[in-house]
Motif scaffolding. Sequence first.
Motif, mmCIF file in Angstrom:
data_model
loop_
_atom_site.group_PDB
_atom_site.id
_atom_site.type_symbol
_atom_site.label_atom_id
_atom_site.label_comp_id
_atom_site.label_asym_id
_atom_site.label_seq_id
_atom_site.Cartn_x
_atom_site.Cartn_y
_atom_site.Cartn_z
ATOM 1 N N VAL A 183 0.835 -1.204 0.000
ATOM 2 C CA VAL A 183 0.000 0.000 0.000
ATOM 3 C C VAL A 183 0.872 1.256 0.000
ATOM 4 O O VAL A 183 0.602 2.217 -0.738
ATOM 5 N N ALA A 184 1.935 1.249 0.793
ATOM 6 C CA ALA A 184 2.807 2.422 0.860
ATOM 7 C C ALA A 184 3.446 2.723 -0.489
ATOM 8 O O ALA A 184 3.530 3.888 -0.910
ATOM 9 N N ARG A 185 3.878 1.691 -1.191
ATOM 10 C CA ARG A 185 4.464 1.901 -2.514
ATOM 11 C C ARG A 185 3.414 2.405 -3.497
ATOM 12 O O ARG A 185 3.677 3.279 -4.322
ATOM 13 N N ARG A 186 2.217 1.844 -3.404
ATOM 14 C CA ARG A 186 1.167 2.257 -4.322
ATOM 15 C C ARG A 186 0.766 3.711 -4.073
ATOM 16 O O ARG A 186 0.366 4.429 -5.006
ATOM 17 N N MET A 187 0.893 4.153 -2.826
ATOM 18 C CA MET A 187 0.564 5.548 -2.488
ATOM 19 C C MET A 187 1.663 6.515 -2.888
ATOM 20 O O MET A 187 1.508 7.733 -2.759
ATOM 21 N N GLY A 188 2.800 5.988 -3.374
ATOM 22 C CA GLY A 188 3.884 6.842 -3.823
ATOM 23 C C GLY A 188 4.809 7.320 -2.721
ATOM 24 O O GLY A 188 5.597 8.255 -2.932
#
Length: 295
Positions: A116-121
């Motif tokens: 999720v953190a990576r997907r949130m940038g």
Amino acid sequence: MTEFDAARRAALMEELLGILTGRPVELLPFEEVKEELHLRRFVDRGIEEVPLDRIVGTVGREHDFTRAFLPRRESLRERWGRMTALAEGPEGFPPVELYRVGGVYFVVDGHHRVSVARRMGLDRIEARVREFLAPVALAPDESIEEVVLKGGLADFLEATDLEAEDPGAYRATDLGAHERLLDHVKTHRYYLGIERGRPVEWREAVASWRDGVYRPMVEAIRRSGILEEFPGRTETDLYLFTMDHLHYLRQQYGGGVTAEDAVRDIRAEPGPIRRAGRWLRGRSRRKGPGPAPPG
């Protein structure tokens, strides 16, 4: 389309691009890395802010996420959504738990949070880190085959007590290369003992092989420029093939054939060049012994 659906589609694109480009898509499996690099000792580093793009491995979840931590399974949807809501809430989510090996990290607990953190940038994530002390460095874009090769190199350097004079020293692309290098040292020690009429200590044999066999052959390869014929290969790859060719020439013409002669013969004749290409292509990604090296 939900954010999870978009992430799943991005995972599919990553896998397709991996097929086209050859870049690794699978997460590095920690247990295999641990075995190959003989990881035993670790240091608890406490809580750190870890760059997300350096988290490229997992403990036991390599089939659930891609190398970029995109979700691969529909069954991840519900928990992924809960972690998204938690990240967007006032408290955020708690630190993940990571292992560090060289310059990369493996998720022990918190795979969905990392995804999720990576997907949130986001650039970084808070993590509790335990660092395993590794004999070699790892990079985020390495495949498990490259880790195995580094493990073989580390084993060779430990067995011989040699130091890599530069980053490319003794590096190879054949999974069995470092076992073969060690066999070369052992064979050289045997013939050196016959030549000197006495038992030869291991350190003495290693130094003699390095200075009298390996370095002269590598220098001959460098002078010839033959490595340009084999992009992606290393001096040690060519050393191994050329030593096999030297062995063949000495069987045909006697012991006076030198390393320079073997390299010139390969460079001058199309037959050896083609054999070298087939040999190097065939040995890539597999282990296996080659002909016994000359003393």
